[in-house]
Structures are given as C-alpha cells and as structure tokens.
Design an enzyme around this catalytic site. Structure first.
Site, PDB file in Angstrom:
ATOM      1  N   VAL A 157       0.803  -1.223   0.000  1.00 41.07           N
ATOM      2  CA  VAL A 157       0.000   0.000   0.000  1.00 41.07           C
ATOM      3  C   VAL A 157       0.833   1.269   0.000  1.00 41.07           C
ATOM      4  CG1 VAL A 157      -1.719   1.349   1.266  1.00 41.07           C
ATOM      5  CG2 VAL A 157      -1.967  -1.126   1.069  1.00 41.07           C
TER       6      VAL A 157
ATOM      7  N   GLY B  57       4.622   1.517   0.645  1.00 38.50           N
ATOM      8  CA  GLY B  57       6.052   1.331   0.812  1.00 38.50           C
ATOM      9  C   GLY B  57       6.443   1.117   2.258  1.00 38.50           C
TER      10      GLY B  57
ATOM     11  N   ILE C 279       5.861   3.002   4.789  1.00 37.83           N
ATOM     12  CA  ILE C 279       4.957   3.571   5.789  1.00 37.83           C
ATOM     13  C   ILE C 279       4.152   2.455   6.454  1.00 37.83           C
ATOM     14  CG2 ILE C 279       3.067   5.183   6.201  1.00 37.83           C
ATOM     15  CD1 ILE C 279       3.891   6.615   3.626  1.00 37.83           C
TER      16      ILE C 279
ATOM     17  N   GLU D 248       8.024   4.819 -14.491  1.00 35.79           N
ATOM     18  CA  GLU D 248       8.431   3.787 -15.446  1.00 35.79           C
ATOM     19  C   GLU D 248       8.455   4.371 -16.855  1.00 35.79           C
ATOM     20  OE1 GLU D 248       9.357   0.850 -14.561  1.00 35.79           O
ATOM     21  OE2 GLU D 248       8.720   0.862 -12.462  1.00 35.79           O
TER      22      GLU D 248
ATOM     23  N   ASP E   7      -2.553   2.454 -10.153  1.00 35.30           N
ATOM     24  CA  ASP E   7      -1.809   2.053  -8.967  1.00 35.30           C
ATOM     25  C   ASP E   7      -2.507   2.542  -7.702  1.00 35.30           C
ATOM     26  OD1 ASP E   7       0.999   1.275  -7.677  1.00 35.30           O
ATOM     27  OD2 ASP E   7       0.480   3.262  -6.929  1.00 35.30           O
TER      28      ASP E   7
ATOM     29  N   LYS F 279      -4.442   0.379  -4.443  1.00 37.35           N
ATOM     30  CA  LYS F 279      -4.133   0.623  -3.031  1.00 37.35           C
ATOM     31  C   LYS F 279      -5.370   1.087  -2.270  1.00 37.35           C
ATOM     32  CE  LYS F 279       0.647   1.825  -4.154  1.00 37.35           C
ATOM     33  NZ  LYS F 279       1.629   2.928  -4.313  1.00 37.35           N
TER      34      LYS F 279
ATOM     35  N   GLY G 236      10.175   2.871  -3.854  1.00 35.91           N
ATOM     36  CA  GLY G 236      11.627   2.729  -3.885  1.00 35.91           C
ATOM     37  C   GLY G 236      12.055   1.392  -3.329  1.00 35.91           C
TER      38      GLY G 236
END
Length: 433
Positions: free
Chosen positions: A129, A131, A133, A187, A198, A202, A305
């Site tokens: 969801v 990264g 966090i 990308e 995306d 989420k 990342g």
C-alpha cells in the site's frame, strides 16, 4: 529450527530484500527467533546482469519448485499471473506468504484471504500500500477496536512528484513526467501511475481493511492526472490550493437514491495550502485515517523505492517467521460488515468549477441559476477579467459548498449548454477543507 525463505522476483525490491537478508542475518534471526535461510530467488531470465549481492547459485527459473521448498514465500513479481497461482500453491502446502503485489490484492485479494484462512497460514502485505509507511498493520490491528469513518491520502509517489514539479517549476504534465522518468520515479510506460491504476488498487486494499468489506479495484472510481494542466496548477496556487492525486475511502449515510455504504474514489483534488497533505512534496506519501474514538491519524513517509519497500517486506517476513517458530498466526480477513460499495454519485464534497464565459451583464445570474436548479449552493465566485485578446470573454471561478457528486455532474452538464458559457475549463473536487 531454521525458517526457509523463497523470494519470487529479483527486481529493485527483490534485490534489496536479498541484500537485507544477507547483511542483517544475525539481527533478523534474533528478532524472528530462528535463522532465516534464503533457499532461492525465482527469476524469468538467468542471463540478466544482477547486483553482486545476489548469489547466482540461488537463482532459478523454476518458481514452483522453489515455492515447494520454502516455509515462507516472499512474492515481489507483480502482476496477476503467475503470482496468484504461485501464492495459492504456497498457501496450499502450508507456507506463509508475504507480498507487495497491490495489483493482485486489489483485483483478487479475497481468493488469497480465503485460501490463507482455510490453510491456517499468514498472509501479510504491508508493502503493498505505501512502501515503508506502516499503514496496513495499524488499520488492520491497532484500530480493530475503533470505527474508521474515512481514509484520505496520497498513495502514489510518482504522481505526487509530477504534480509537485508542475507547481514548483511551472512545467506542463509531459515535461514533469519525463523528469520523473529520468530520476527513476516513473516507469518508461507511466500509465499505471498517471492514470490512477496504482492508486486505485491501493485504495481498494485500504477500504477493505478499514470498513471490513470486500472492495475490488473495479469498484473504485478512478481518474488520473492526465487532464491536469499547468494552468490548473497555477490557478490552484493563486486561490490557495495545491493539486494532489488523492485516494478517498469513506462511509456515507443513506440518501434518496442509495443505501448507506462505502464510496471509494481516486482523482485529482484541490487541497488547501494549510492542510498537511498540501505540503507533501516530491515522491512522498501521506495518509489520513479518521476514526470515531482515535480521531485523525496521519501516516507519512517514503511510499516507493527499493529500500523503503524492502523495509516493509522484511518487517512482515520477521513477523510471519516468528509465528512459524513460536506458533500462532496473524489476523485473518475481516469482511463481516459487508457494506454496499456505492457509485461515486453517492459521495459529497466541495467543488471548484472554472468557466470561460461571455464578459457581459447577466452572465453571473445565468450561471448561478444553473447551480440553483440542481440544488448546488455556491460559496464563492471569482472573475479574473478578460481572458481573450478581443476582451469579450472572461474566466469565472465558482467554489461550491458541500454537494452530492450527482448534482454537481448535472450542474456541469447544464452549464456546458448555456449560451453565456464558452467552455467548462475544469472541474476539481476540494478535499481537506
């Protein structure tokens, strides 16, 4: 006892997970209660050059055989297949699963949840969801005794970077996207980000957790940022707002044409500059969770990342490994509420409508009458003056009070048909006010 770990996928995140498993092995073993042994890494092509941290002896193209040899399977392949089949295979033979695959969970999460529940194994997905966090676990576990009413936030770092660049440099969308690609934030094909796919996946996951209701990505209203112009961003700044791509999931009461339920939406929105979300810069994410007892909680950090996402993956891996060593398991899916997932027409918010109109007497009255016909109350009107060289047109900015989405859509259609309106330039929702 040793916990055998298989990693599926060796891209940016997979490589970082391998690196952490190797460089932090002693600490991870102490936290899990047993050594974590990396038994293999599944890849599609053995000939692709890779980071030296990945031992070539661990690489295999036989993902199924690798799954059969593991206690915990970490899936970082992405996409629906073969990820879904491999995870179901792992679950079926009693392996715990850790995944960062938001597309799969957003499209077919219930299949995995049910399979894991029936097999009595863990299914963890913190990295799917936001990264690094920690968001999934607080919503699923820490707020289990509370009632969440709304989730609002920035969950896609790429679009936030693009919009931030447009605001700070005045660049148009295409130029900002190219800059994001050059820096590795976007990308080569940025469609999943800029079109909101995306963020929608989420949002579906968060809504399912927050409201104990199965929400699929197909039930999320989705608008990307491709219609946002440099002019929109400049107007937003001039009127005290920042443009952000927001994911919003909320419970709504019953209306004249819909029952009480849940509305989940992803779209660009205007956020007042004094709101914390307006200050979220670069590729960072931030999410507000509103609950009846806890009030408003904010989660902020790097949402994408290799290293940040790997951090979340390792957190899940240690947790499920500890369960394997000491017994027990984590929380299972909670879908008891079974609330209806409603169309966006059931949502209510404020709006900013920008019009190009004839610069002559009576225009404001005609525009106000269109809003009144559909029960949409006007909060403020601003006219910028002539916007054409001949001086016969002007820009008109109308900000509404809270109104139903359906009523606003009908108002915009009405406005577009007025003789005094040349163009409906933009319609943006206002959130966080």
């Amino acid at each position: 006892m040793t916990v055998r770990v298989a990693v599926l996928g060796c891209g940016v995140v997979g490589t970082e997970v391998v690196r952490l498993l190797r460089t932090q092995s002693e600490d991870l073993a102490a936290r899990a209660g047993a050594p974590l042994e990396l038994v293999g890494v599944a890849v599609r092509d053995l000939t692709v050059p890779r980071d030296p941290v990945v031992d070539p002896e661990l690489l295999t193209t036989d993902a199924a055989a690798l799954v059969d040899d593991a206690d915990v399977v970490v899936e970082l392949m992405g996409g629906l297949e073969p990820a879904r089949s491999l995870l179901l295979r792992a679950i079926g033979r009693g392996a715990a699963v850790v995944t960062a695959n938001k597309a799969l969970l957003g499209a077919d999460g219930p299949t995995l949840y049910v399979a894991a529940d029936e097999a009595g194994v863990d299914l963890y997905f913190e990295a799917a969801v936001a990264g690094a966090i920690p968001l999934v676990r607080p919503v699923r576990e820490s707020l289990a005794g509370d009632r969440v009413t709304r989730v609002l936030g920035i969950v896609n770092g790429t679009t936030n970077f693009v919009l931030d660049q447009m605001a700070t440099t005045g660049a148009d969308l295409d130029l900002a996207v190219k800059h994001a690609q050059q820096l590795g934030y976007a990308e080569a094909d940025p469609t999943a980000d800029v079109e909101g796919y995306d963020a929608a996946a989420k949002a579906a996951i968060l809504a399912s957790l927050a409201f104990h209701t199965r929400v699929s990505v197909d039930q999320v209203h989705r608008e990307g940022i491709t219609s946002i112009t440099a002019d929109d961003v400049a107007w937003a700044a001039e009127t005290g707002y920042a443009v952000k791509l927001l994911a919003v999931a909320e419970q709504v009461g019953a209306g004249d044409d819909h029952p009480a339920g849940v509305v989940v939406r992803v779209h660009p929105a205007l956020v007042p500059v004094g709101h914390p979300l307006a200050g979220v810069r670069q590729a960072f994410n931030a999410v507000f969770v509103e609950a009846e007892a806890a009030g408003e909680l904010m989660f902020y950090g790097r949402g994408a990342g290799g290293r940040p996402t790997a951090s979340a993956v390792l957190g899940d891996l240690v947790t499920v490994a500890r369960h394997r060593v000491r017994g027990g398991r984590g929380p299972i899916e909670s879908s008891y509420a079974e609330l209806p997932v409603l169309d966006i027409a059931a949502a209510q918010t404020r709006y900013q409508v920008r019009l190009r109109v004839a610069d002559r007497p009576g225009v404001l009255a005609a525009v106000a009458a269109a809003f009144a016909r559909h029960g949409v109350s006007i909060e403020a009107v601003r006219q910028s003056g002539a916007s054409s060289e001949d001086g016969i047109a002007a820009d008109l900015l109308v900000v509404t009070h809270v109104a139903p989405e359906g009523a606003l859509a009908a108002t915009v259609a009405d406005l577009a048909g007025l003789d005094v309106v040349d163009t409906v330039v933009s319609v943006l929702r206002v959130e966080g006010a």
